[in-house]
Design a protein around this motif. Structure first.
Motif, PDB file in Angstrom:
ATOM      1  N   UNK A 110       5.053 -22.649  47.661  1.00 54.45           N
ATOM      2  CA  UNK A 110       4.309 -22.117  46.528  1.00 54.45           C
ATOM      3  C   UNK A 110       5.111 -22.284  45.244  1.00 54.45           C
ATOM      4  N   UNK A 111       4.424 -22.526  44.153  1.00 54.03           N
ATOM      5  CA  UNK A 111       5.034 -22.490  42.825  1.00 54.03           C
ATOM      6  C   UNK A 111       4.839 -21.082  42.260  1.00 54.03           C
ATOM      7  N   UNK A 112       5.937 -20.350  42.102  1.00 58.09           N
ATOM      8  CA  UNK A 112       5.874 -18.943  41.712  1.00 58.09           C
ATOM      9  C   UNK A 112       6.553 -18.742  40.365  1.00 58.09           C
ATOM     10  N   UNK A 113       5.855 -18.079  39.453  1.00 59.84           N
ATOM     11  CA  UNK A 113       6.406 -17.752  38.134  1.00 59.84           C
ATOM     12  C   UNK A 113       6.661 -16.250  38.067  1.00 59.84           C
ATOM     13  N   UNK A 114       7.884 -15.874  37.701  1.00 57.64           N
ATOM     14  CA  UNK A 114       8.274 -14.465  37.618  1.00 57.64           C
ATOM     15  C   UNK A 114       8.544 -14.113  36.160  1.00 57.64           C
ATOM     16  N   UNK A 115       7.817 -13.109  35.650  1.00 57.62           N
ATOM     17  CA  UNK A 115       7.947 -12.691  34.256  1.00 57.62           C
ATOM     18  C   UNK A 115       8.593 -11.318  34.164  1.00 57.62           C
ATOM     19  N   UNK A 116       9.446 -11.138  33.148  1.00 54.73           N
ATOM     20  CA  UNK A 116      10.038  -9.825  32.899  1.00 54.73           C
ATOM     21  C   UNK A 116      10.138  -9.583  31.399  1.00 54.73           C
ATOM     22  N   UNK A 117      10.170  -8.287  31.024  1.00 55.47           N
ATOM     23  CA  UNK A 117      10.200  -7.913  29.603  1.00 55.47           C
ATOM     24  C   UNK A 117      11.471  -7.181  29.202  1.00 55.47           C
ATOM     25  N   UNK A 118      12.060  -6.408  30.103  1.00 52.20           N
ATOM     26  CA  UNK A 118      13.190  -5.541  29.773  1.00 52.20           C
ATOM     27  C   UNK A 118      14.454  -6.010  30.479  1.00 52.20           C
ATOM     28  N   UNK A 119      15.570  -5.318  30.196  1.00 47.63           N
ATOM     29  CA  UNK A 119      16.819  -5.655  30.877  1.00 47.63           C
ATOM     30  C   UNK A 119      16.748  -5.316  32.360  1.00 47.63           C
ATOM     31  N   UNK A 120      16.188  -4.148  32.682  1.00 45.53           N
ATOM     32  CA  UNK A 120      15.993  -3.821  34.100  1.00 45.53           C
ATOM     33  C   UNK A 120      15.083  -4.848  34.769  1.00 45.53           C
ATOM     34  N   UNK A 121      14.046  -5.230  34.052  1.00 45.02           N
ATOM     35  CA  UNK A 121      13.112  -6.216  34.588  1.00 45.02           C
ATOM     36  C   UNK A 121      13.779  -7.558  34.811  1.00 45.02           C
ATOM     37  N   UNK A 122      14.655  -7.947  33.895  1.00 42.51           N
ATOM     38  CA  UNK A 122      15.373  -9.218  34.057  1.00 42.51           C
ATOM     39  C   UNK A 122      16.197  -9.205  35.340  1.00 42.51           C
ATOM     40  N   UNK A 123      16.926  -8.135  35.565  1.00 42.95           N
ATOM     41  CA  UNK A 123      17.751  -8.045  36.765  1.00 42.95           C
ATOM     42  C   UNK A 123      16.891  -8.054  38.027  1.00 42.95           C
ATOM     43  N   UNK A 124      15.770  -7.369  37.957  1.00 46.39           N
ATOM     44  CA  UNK A 124      14.872  -7.320  39.105  1.00 46.39           C
ATOM     45  C   UNK A 124      14.228  -8.689  39.354  1.00 46.39           C
ATOM     46  N   UNK A 125      13.912  -9.398  38.289  1.00 47.31           N
ATOM     47  CA  UNK A 125      13.324 -10.730  38.452  1.00 47.31           C
ATOM     48  C   UNK A 125      14.310 -11.684  39.112  1.00 47.31           C
ATOM     49  N   UNK A 126      15.601 -11.540  38.785  1.00 49.54           N
ATOM     50  CA  UNK A 126      16.632 -12.383  39.408  1.00 49.54           C
ATOM     51  C   UNK A 126      16.743 -12.083  40.901  1.00 49.54           C
ATOM     52  N   UNK A 127      16.697 -10.808  41.264  1.00 46.62           N
ATOM     53  CA  UNK A 127      16.765 -10.433  42.680  1.00 46.62           C
ATOM     54  C   UNK A 127      15.528 -10.927  43.428  1.00 46.62           C
ATOM     55  N   UNK A 128      14.390 -10.839  42.786  1.00 47.01           N
ATOM     56  CA  UNK A 128      13.152 -11.311  43.403  1.00 47.01           C
ATOM     57  C   UNK A 128      13.199 -12.813  43.636  1.00 47.01           C
ATOM     58  N   UNK A 129      13.704 -13.541  42.646  1.00 47.94           N
ATOM     59  CA  UNK A 129      13.817 -14.998  42.790  1.00 47.94           C
ATOM     60  C   UNK A 129      14.751 -15.351  43.935  1.00 47.94           C
ATOM     61  N   UNK A 130      15.838 -14.611  44.082  1.00 47.54           N
ATOM     62  CA  UNK A 130      16.774 -14.873  45.180  1.00 47.54           C
ATOM     63  C   UNK A 130      16.108 -14.687  46.538  1.00 47.54           C
ATOM     64  N   UNK A 131      15.209 -13.713  46.626  1.00 46.85           N
ATOM     65  CA  UNK A 131      14.501 -13.444  47.885  1.00 46.85           C
ATOM     66  C   UNK A 131      13.584 -14.603  48.258  1.00 46.85           C
ATOM     67  N   UNK A 132      12.951 -15.210  47.256  1.00 46.74           N
ATOM     68  CA  UNK A 132      11.886 -16.174  47.509  1.00 46.74           C
ATOM     69  C   UNK A 132      12.312 -17.637  47.427  1.00 46.74           C
TER      70      UNK A 132
END
Length: 345
Positions: A1-23
């Motif tokens: 799958x081609x997955x796009x992960x969006x974030x707005x805040x600093x917490x969101x940025x860190x969470x988006x990085x962890x999510x990307x690592x999972x997938x």
């Protein structure tokens, strides 16, 4: 799958990085961070709606680390049909909840949310009725087994019958595992599922036909054939054989055609990968193929389209070689086994 992960805040940025690592081990994941909170491994955006619009057609899933309302407003102007829309998932800024909000079954958002939640220690908030009750979902079953849903209205009606505790009939031309409690192969049922490609078989008053997307198209062409000629010839031959072009999972040919622009363009136009085989691989296949001394002398294989279809499918020919306009076409069927425990992703 081609997955796009969006974030707005600093917490969101860190969470988006962890999510990307999972997938990222199984999917192509791209991260997009608001310009105030970004990093070297993400793209930058100033306007989320504009960025989502640019990515919408080529993305299979969107994951938003933000409020639900922001995510919904970003995708709403772009939405089409249930069959075509990408999966949309929202995660809160603290990573407590992973919520599939669109295309839970067909797009795989429910299963994707479960995978993320399990890896991050979050809670997947699944709201689709069949899932919350642990019931059979025709949509999920079809997608997990590579089946084309021919009638979304019938699929919805069957899901409704499942929730009303009505037995659902099941008739398949392919081998399958044990049926879930909601399905039966016996008795008279008002609604049911037929797995096969015949347009004439309708065992139930409400019949949801699911067609396997399991055809490998073996193809050859003379040098310089245009995409238009290849495309029109393939469509014409498949139509004559009663094979829906939507059933093609893969196309295959000999590696000598790896630079054939028209062939590459045609496969790209129908969004089908093109696999290249060596002459040795093609000649290793046993079977009754229409041999050509000229083709053998030219390519090293006595038949390209039939042999490549069988080699790449691991199955049997359902369409023997047909030649027209300098294009040769054959088709083979990948063996199908229907597994009711198989997950979407």
């Amino acid at each position: 799958m081609n997955i796009a992960v969006f974030s707005l805040t600093e917490n969101g940025r860190q969470l988006s990085a962890r999510t990307a690592d999972v997938l990222c081990s199984e999917h192509k994941v791209s991260r997009y961070c608001f310009h105030k909170h970004t990093d070297d491994n993400s793209a930058v955006f100033w306007n989320m709606g504009s960025m989502v619009g640019r990515l919408f057609e080529r993305s299979d899933a969107f994951i938003f680390v933000c409020a639900c309302g922001i995510a919904v407003r970003a995708v709403a102007p772009l939405l089409g049909t249930k069959a075509d829309d990408p999966a949309v998932i929202v995660m809160d800024d603290s990573g407590n909840f992973v919520i599939p909000v669109l295309s839970g079954h067909i797009g795989g958002a429910n299963r994707l949310a479960e995978i993320i939640a399990e890896a991050l220690g979050s809670t997947a908030v699944i709201t689709t009725a069949t899932d919350t009750g642990g019931r059979f979902s025709p949509d999920s079953f079809a997608v997990a087994n590579g089946l084309i849903i021919t009638d979304l209205t019938a699929a919805k009606e069957i899901a409704s019958d499942v929730l009303d505790d009505k037995k659902i009939g099941f008739f398949s031309e392919y081998d399958h595992g044990g049926l879930p409690d909601e399905l039966t192969e016996f008795g008279v049922c008002r609604s049911g599922i037929y797995v096969g490609d015949s347009k004439d078989i309708k065992p139930f008053d409400v019949t949801l036909q699911l067609i396997p997307k399991n055809i490998v198209l073996g193809i050859g062409c003379k040098r310089g054939s245009s995409s238009e000629v290849i495309g029109s010839t393939v469509r014409e031959i498949l139509a004559e054989a009663g094979i829906d072009i939507a059933r093609i999972r893969e196309a295959a040919t000999i590696e000598l055609k790896a630079d054939e622009a028209g062939l590459l363009e045609f496969c790209g136009s129908i969004d089908v990968p093109l696999r290249f085989c060596t002459a040795e691989e093609l000649m290793s296949i046993k079977g009754d193929f229409e041999a050509s001394d000229f083709v053998l002398e030219t390519t090293g294989a006595d038949n390209v389209c039939e042999r490549s279809a069988v080699f790449c499918s691991g199955g049997k020919l359902v369409l023997h070689k047909r030649a027209r306009e300098g294009v040769t076409v054959a088709a083979a069927e990948i063996p199908v086994y229907l597994d009711f425990e198989r997950k979407v992703l």
